[in-house]
Write a protein that holds these residues in place. Sequence first.
Motif, PDB file in Angstrom:
ATOM      1  N   ASN A 198       0.820  -1.212   0.000  1.00  0.00           N
ATOM      2  CA  ASN A 198       0.000   0.000   0.000  1.00  0.00           C
ATOM      3  C   ASN A 198       0.856   1.266   0.000  1.00  0.00           C
ATOM      4  N   TRP A 199       2.135   1.123  -0.392  1.00  0.00           N
ATOM      5  CA  TRP A 199       3.060   2.252  -0.462  1.00  0.00           C
ATOM      6  C   TRP A 199       3.780   2.226  -1.806  1.00  0.00           C
ATOM      7  N   ASN A 200       4.164   3.409  -2.281  1.00  0.00           N
ATOM      8  CA  ASN A 200       4.966   3.541  -3.496  1.00  0.00           C
ATOM      9  C   ASN A 200       6.376   4.007  -3.152  1.00  0.00           C
ATOM     10  N   ARG A 201       7.314   3.811  -4.095  1.00  0.00           N
ATOM     11  CA  ARG A 201       8.704   4.201  -3.892  1.00  0.00           C
ATOM     12  C   ARG A 201       9.048   5.482  -4.637  1.00  0.00           C
ATOM     13  N   LEU A 202      10.002   6.208  -4.074  1.00  0.00           N
ATOM     14  CA  LEU A 202      10.678   7.294  -4.757  1.00  0.00           C
ATOM     15  C   LEU A 202      12.177   7.022  -4.664  1.00  0.00           C
ATOM     16  N   SER A 203      12.830   6.904  -5.835  1.00  0.00           N
ATOM     17  CA  SER A 203      14.266   6.630  -5.884  1.00  0.00           C
ATOM     18  C   SER A 203      14.972   7.792  -6.558  1.00  0.00           C
ATOM     19  N   PHE A 204      16.079   8.217  -6.000  1.00  0.00           N
ATOM     20  CA  PHE A 204      16.798   9.374  -6.527  1.00  0.00           C
ATOM     21  C   PHE A 204      17.565   9.006  -7.796  1.00  0.00           C
ATOM     22  N   ASN A 368      14.952  15.030  -3.970  1.00  0.00           N
ATOM     23  CA  ASN A 368      15.968  15.888  -4.582  1.00  0.00           C
ATOM     24  C   ASN A 368      17.414  15.575  -4.192  1.00  0.00           C
ATOM     25  N   LYS A 369      17.676  14.521  -3.422  1.00  0.00           N
ATOM     26  CA  LYS A 369      19.054  14.215  -3.057  1.00  0.00           C
ATOM     27  C   LYS A 369      19.207  12.731  -2.736  1.00  0.00           C
ATOM     28  N   SER A 370      20.469  12.298  -2.740  1.00  0.00           N
ATOM     29  CA  SER A 370      20.779  10.928  -2.347  1.00  0.00           C
ATOM     30  C   SER A 370      20.535  10.746  -0.855  1.00  0.00           C
ATOM     31  N   LEU A 371      20.272   9.525  -0.455  1.00  0.00           N
ATOM     32  CA  LEU A 371      19.935   9.218   0.925  1.00  0.00           C
ATOM     33  C   LEU A 371      21.027   8.349   1.554  1.00  0.00           C
ATOM     34  N   PRO A 380      18.403   3.113  -0.792  1.00  0.00           N
ATOM     35  CA  PRO A 380      18.002   3.174  -2.203  1.00  0.00           C
ATOM     36  C   PRO A 380      16.741   3.987  -2.499  1.00  0.00           C
ATOM     37  N   TYR A 381      15.847   4.146  -1.530  1.00  0.00           N
ATOM     38  CA  TYR A 381      14.594   4.829  -1.846  1.00  0.00           C
ATOM     39  C   TYR A 381      13.857   5.227  -0.563  1.00  0.00           C
ATOM     40  N   LEU A 382      12.845   6.054  -0.725  1.00  0.00           N
ATOM     41  CA  LEU A 382      11.866   6.338   0.321  1.00  0.00           C
ATOM     42  C   LEU A 382      10.524   5.774  -0.116  1.00  0.00           C
ATOM     43  N   GLU A 383       9.638   5.575   0.831  1.00  0.00           N
ATOM     44  CA  GLU A 383       8.289   5.096   0.529  1.00  0.00           C
ATOM     45  C   GLU A 383       7.279   6.181   0.907  1.00  0.00           C
ATOM     46  N   TYR A 384       6.255   6.353   0.073  1.00  0.00           N
ATOM     47  CA  TYR A 384       5.231   7.359   0.378  1.00  0.00           C
ATOM     48  C   TYR A 384       3.841   6.763   0.217  1.00  0.00           C
ATOM     49  N   GLN A 385       2.903   7.376   0.924  1.00  0.00           N
ATOM     50  CA  GLN A 385       1.482   7.023   0.834  1.00  0.00           C
ATOM     51  C   GLN A 385       0.670   8.305   0.980  1.00  0.00           C
ATOM     52  N   PHE A 386      -0.330   8.473   0.126  1.00  0.00           N
ATOM     53  CA  PHE A 386      -1.134   9.690   0.095  1.00  0.00           C
ATOM     54  C   PHE A 386      -2.573   9.315   0.403  1.00  0.00           C
ATOM     55  N   LEU A 387      -3.146   9.941   1.439  1.00  0.00           N
ATOM     56  CA  LEU A 387      -4.504   9.621   1.887  1.00  0.00           C
ATOM     57  C   LEU A 387      -5.428  10.808   1.666  1.00  0.00           C
ATOM     58  N   THR A 388      -6.642  10.536   1.185  1.00  0.00           N
ATOM     59  CA  THR A 388      -7.639  11.590   0.955  1.00  0.00           C
ATOM     60  C   THR A 388      -9.006  11.109   1.437  1.00  0.00           C
ATOM     61  N   PRO A 389      -9.923  12.040   1.753  1.00  0.00           N
ATOM     62  CA  PRO A 389     -11.240  11.631   2.242  1.00  0.00           C
ATOM     63  C   PRO A 389     -12.191  11.195   1.129  1.00  0.00           C
ATOM     64  N   SER A 390     -11.865  11.490  -0.143  1.00  0.00           N
ATOM     65  CA  SER A 390     -12.700  11.102  -1.274  1.00  0.00           C
ATOM     66  C   SER A 390     -11.799  10.747  -2.452  1.00  0.00           C
ATOM     67  N   PRO A 391     -12.323  10.089  -3.477  1.00  0.00           N
ATOM     68  CA  PRO A 391     -11.458   9.630  -4.577  1.00  0.00           C
ATOM     69  C   PRO A 391     -10.751  10.773  -5.300  1.00  0.00           C
ATOM     70  N   ILE A 392      -9.515  10.521  -5.736  1.00  0.00           N
ATOM     71  CA  ILE A 392      -8.752  11.424  -6.587  1.00  0.00           C
ATOM     72  C   ILE A 392      -8.122  10.566  -7.698  1.00  0.00           C
ATOM     73  N   SER A 393      -7.371  11.200  -8.592  1.00  0.00           N
ATOM     74  CA  SER A 393      -6.754  10.461  -9.693  1.00  0.00           C
ATOM     75  C   SER A 393      -5.568   9.632  -9.208  1.00  0.00           C
ATOM     76  N   ASN A 394      -5.366   8.490  -9.846  1.00  0.00           N
ATOM     77  CA  ASN A 394      -4.136   7.741  -9.640  1.00  0.00           C
ATOM     78  C   ASN A 394      -2.996   8.435 -10.372  1.00  0.00           C
ATOM     79  N   PRO A 395      -1.793   8.458  -9.802  1.00  0.00           N
ATOM     80  CA  PRO A 395      -0.655   9.050 -10.526  1.00  0.00           C
ATOM     81  C   PRO A 395      -0.290   8.261 -11.774  1.00  0.00           C
ATOM     82  N   LYS A 396      -0.646   6.978 -11.805  1.00  0.00           N
ATOM     83  CA  LYS A 396      -0.486   6.150 -12.995  1.00  0.00           C
ATOM     84  C   LYS A 396      -1.820   5.491 -13.319  1.00  0.00           C
ATOM     85  N   ALA A 397      -2.379   5.836 -14.476  1.00  0.00           N
ATOM     86  CA  ALA A 397      -3.607   5.188 -14.923  1.00  0.00           C
ATOM     87  C   ALA A 397      -3.256   3.846 -15.546  1.00  0.00           C
ATOM     88  N   LYS A 398      -4.041   2.838 -15.257  1.00  0.00           N
ATOM     89  CA  LYS A 398      -3.799   1.499 -15.802  1.00  0.00           C
ATOM     90  C   LYS A 398      -4.856   1.175 -16.852  1.00  0.00           C
TER      91      LYS A 398
END
Length: 429
Positions: A198-204, A368-371, A380-398
């Motif tokens: 339930n989390w996505n990665r961000l890699s520099f 914006n920088k190495s970790l 190698p990366y950080l993990e992020y999760q974005f929560l909202t009270p109602s539906p929003i767009s996916n950053p990647k449409a499938k």
Amino acid sequence: MKNLKNKNPGGFISIVAMMIFAILVITGLSVQRANIDRLQNIRNTLNYSKAKNVSKSVIGRLQQLMDEKGPGYNFKAHCEFSGGDLSKENPEEYKTFCRENFLKVINPCTIDGNQDPLCKEGSFSDDEIVIDAEIKGRNETPVTSCTYMPGGTCYTVPALGEGTAGDREWMPVKNDLSRDCDLYTPTGTGADLDHECNWNRLSFGSTATDRVVIPLYYTDDDGNVVDFSNDPSITTHFILRVRTPCKAWNENTDECSERYELYTGENYSENDIVLQWQITGTCLIEGTNQECGLLPWLKLKPDGSVDLNTSSSIHEFLLNLRRTNNFIVLISDSMGSSKSLSTISYSEDFLFKQLLNVSLPNFNLFLNKSLYDIEQKSIPYLEYQFLTPSPISNPKAKIENNIIYNGNSSSSIIEQSVSGALIDFAIQN
């Protein structure tokens, strides 16, 4: 002892001839059977090739449709074609959609009932074709046990069970008890929000992996924009959670027991901002819509260092503080204290209040920088999760489709990221 002689040599020759003939007949039948099988294999190969061609054409049309409708567009359809038009068995609720979007793909020789002079050979017009197509532009499965959101319900980015942080192959630490996303079955009720899937990665180091654009709105089936950020009754518009990867696993509970700690130097002397965020969109200014945005607010101490307690920037020390609790690093909450700067006036105000003035807002997050951890080894990366009270767009449409062409099937799945430009960008360290 008497010599035995063949008293009927002609009969013997006849028997041998019959045996040879039988062998030839059997061989001939085998050759004929092989030829029939070969022809059948050729037909199957051609049908499969045509199925793949139809699949590519349908994917192309779905991408056009997604671009026309905009971010967050969802749809699902089942279309059946026979003899170049919709079959009688086609579901009634999809007939209009199938005819308007796929008929020209299925029957390229006919446009509005007229023969196309540029018609290509090998048209699919006389064949039996079934299309199952879907665009997943937004997450429509809520988490009904979301303790972080008022009301207890939230929607997640990434969609439940589809996070890139759950890819075990690239995780720094693996355990024997697998938590692979293809084995993970999420549910809206009681979903585990801390699960890697339930989390996505961000890699520099790459524009494909170090940033994400999340539209805080979506388009419905009619192409209308649904923008929850302009609703003043909402007390919490979004919550951003960020964490470092897992360093050690509890093999008994199959949970992370320790996460990497970021290196900040002695007395936090090398504490840096590692995640840049901003919100981009349009604002109504003097009767016209103009590009605008919100940027992190930085408060400096008399010695020139960043005031870590009040600034809305995301720095290494903040991530370390959240390393063992709820991981929240940014919140747009009427009860919170997160502040931002408007790019129109560069005035300081509460984030939730300024967000109401932005139409079609996109939340941008950029690593914006190495970790490095406290042993100054690379993370190698950080993990992020974005929560909202109602539906929003996916950053990647499938986009998914499955084509059955004269009994031969071909499936395709592609993902298309939402793009967005950064505004007033500057590394603030």
